[in-house]
Design a protein around this motif. Structure first.
Motif, PDB file in Angstrom:
ATOM      1  N   CYS A 181       0.821  -1.217   0.000  1.00 51.13           N
ATOM      2  CA  CYS A 181       0.000   0.000   0.000  1.00 51.13           C
ATOM      3  C   CYS A 181       0.849   1.258   0.000  1.00 51.13           C
ATOM      4  O   CYS A 181       0.412   2.312  -0.433  1.00 51.13           O
ATOM      5  CB  CYS A 181      -0.965  -0.004   1.189  1.00 51.13           C
TER       6      CYS A 181
ATOM      7  N   SER B  87       1.685   2.972   2.563  1.00 49.68           N
ATOM      8  CA  SER B  87       1.428   3.917   3.656  1.00 49.68           C
ATOM      9  C   SER B  87       1.304   3.290   5.045  1.00 49.68           C
ATOM     10  O   SER B  87       1.297   4.012   6.031  1.00 49.68           O
ATOM     11  CB  SER B  87       0.172   4.736   3.347  1.00 49.68           C
ATOM     12  N   CYS B  88       1.216   1.988   5.158  1.00 52.33           N
ATOM     13  CA  CYS B  88       1.083   1.378   6.486  1.00 52.33           C
ATOM     14  C   CYS B  88       2.424   1.423   7.228  1.00 52.33           C
ATOM     15  O   CYS B  88       3.447   1.797   6.664  1.00 52.33           O
ATOM     16  CB  CYS B  88       0.582  -0.068   6.377  1.00 52.33           C
TER      17      CYS B  88
ATOM     18  N   CYS C  89       5.184  -0.596   5.368  1.00 49.10           N
ATOM     19  CA  CYS C  89       5.686   0.090   4.169  1.00 49.10           C
ATOM     20  C   CYS C  89       6.520   1.306   4.550  1.00 49.10           C
ATOM     21  O   CYS C  89       7.587   1.536   3.976  1.00 49.10           O
ATOM     22  CB  CYS C  89       4.518   0.535   3.291  1.00 49.10           C
TER      23      CYS C  89
ATOM     24  N   ILE D  12       0.780  -4.695   5.479  1.00 53.03           N
ATOM     25  CA  ILE D  12      -0.405  -5.324   6.093  1.00 53.03           C
ATOM     26  C   ILE D  12      -1.641  -5.207   5.209  1.00 53.03           C
ATOM     27  O   ILE D  12      -2.664  -5.826   5.475  1.00 53.03           O
ATOM     28  CB  ILE D  12      -0.694  -4.722   7.501  1.00 53.03           C
ATOM     29  N   ASN D  13      -1.536  -4.415   4.147  1.00 52.52           N
ATOM     30  CA  ASN D  13      -2.669  -4.277   3.212  1.00 52.52           C
ATOM     31  C   ASN D  13      -2.321  -4.847   1.836  1.00 52.52           C
ATOM     32  O   ASN D  13      -2.877  -4.430   0.830  1.00 52.52           O
ATOM     33  CB  ASN D  13      -3.029  -2.798   3.046  1.00 52.52           C
TER      34      ASN D  13
HETATM   35 ZN   LIG Z   1       1.585  -1.187   3.406  1.00 55.99          ZN
END
Ligand SMILES: [Zn+2]
Ligand SMILES: [Zn+2]
Length: 347
Positions: A90, A92-93, A96, A105-106
């Motif tokens: 993603c 942004s988690c 990442c 996690i996404n």
């Molecule tokens: Zn992520």
């Protein structure tokens, strides 16, 4: 219209005519020139996958040519030869943001949530474009080679986590395509002695003839824990990579590794058989480092292309079979049958 291999559920994969997709303003359309198959495709074909809801076009080791670009996409041109990441972080988690995009996690994946590469054309979704997952293929690499960048990227992630480098004595358990890539990558990173082992004598010979490890261990004939002492110089391997879905290999690795050694549990275990038995005191007293491995990042894919283009990791001779999209079933059968190292589907 275009042809695509639609997966409808276990043992149900059919090449059909579907509408050729049109990219949205933030997407790219590629003409797929090569989509390599791997054990995961065979696993999906036989059993399905928890993250994949059929019907879906599968295939995730993708290389092609950009033929249409959405109006808001920049940095790419029609005609560009590109390799597409398979695991999509993603960006942004917390994972990442901390530079561990491979454990996002996404995480989404091509061929799972998005239509994959067993098709004449494929949309590159914005989720891929925005994390820099569309990689230019170096001029001296073919589409077929570029399609193998994704599995090599996964091997790079694993060997980075256990810090494979100069002087290492490496044992790779599992002589499938990814085991072959681990042998070549370990050499490129400076390993001085690499042994390849497998329970299938035929597959071991097929792979060893191509990647030429220093030693082989045919686990159908000998007990690997004895053999290691004979074929690997004292004090034995300090790096073991289990590139097979076998809990027993993981258990053996913990016993065989030299004190201070590093082990990569590269291959996941079947989800109905995920438990292993290890002597925790071996991990404790030998000060072992055990690492998992979960896919790769966009940067690992770029590194893979560079390693291949520079000649440090050759993959062309691992691509033993090519089939047309109409014969995608044959590609899966070749993977399941163990007669091929790597099979490339050519839409
Ligand atoms: Zn992520
Ligand atoms: Zn794969």
């Amino acid at each position: 219209m275009m042809k695509a291999a639609l997966y409808r559920g276990p043992k149900d994969l059919e090449v059909i005519e579907v509408d050729k997709p049109t990219p949205k303003s933030d997407e790219i359309l590629i003409k797929v020139h090569a989509c390599a198959t791997c054990g995961t495709d065979a696993k999906i074909f036989n059993h399905g996958h928890q993250r994949l809801t059929p019907p879906q076009v599968i295939g995730h080791e993708i290389a092609g040519e950009i033929v249409e670009i959405g109006s808001s996409v920049s940095g790419h041109q029609i005609g560009d030869r590109v390799q597409i990441i398979a695991a999509i972080p993603c960006g942004s988690c917390w994972a990442c943001q901390s530079g561990k995009m491979q454990i996002c996690i996404n995480q989404l994946s091509m061929g799972y949530q998005f239509a994959g590469g067993f098709a004449e054309y494929m949309i590159v979704p914005n989720e891929v474009i925005r994390v820099d997952g569309v990689n230019r293929i170096p001029e001296n690499l073919s589409y077929d080679e570029a399609a193998a960048a994704e599995p090599l990227a996964c091997a790079i992630n694993a060997q980075e986590l256990i810090n494979v480098g100069p002087g290492d004595v490496v044992l790779v358990m599992g002589a499938g395509p990814i085991g072959c890539m681990h042998v070549r990558l370990a050499r490129a990173l400076g390993a001085v002695h690499v042994t390849l082992a497998d329970v299938n004598a035929h597959r071991l010979k097929l792979s060893a003839d191509v990647v030429k490890p220093d030693q082989v261990i045919d686990m159908s004939q000998v007990d690997i824990e004895d053999a290691v002492k004979n074929v690997i110089p004292n004090p034995g391997p300090n790096v073991i990579i289990t590139a097979a879905p076998a809990g027993q290999a993981q258990e053996q690795a913990v016993r065989m590794i030299r004190p201070g050694g590093r082990i990569s549990f590269f291959g996941g275990l079947p989800k109905d058989k995920p438990m292993i038995n290890i002597d925790s005191n071996l991990v404790h007293y030998k000060e072992l480092i055990l690492a998992g491995a979960n896919g790769s990042t966009p940067a690992h894919n770029k590194q893979a292309l560079e390693l291949m283009a520079s000649g440090k990791v050759k993959v062309s001779d691992l691509l033993t079979h090519r089939v047309s999209l109409d014969n995608v079933q044959e590609a899966i059968d070749l993977v399941l049958g163990g007669e091929a190292i790597k099979v490339v589907v050519k839409p």
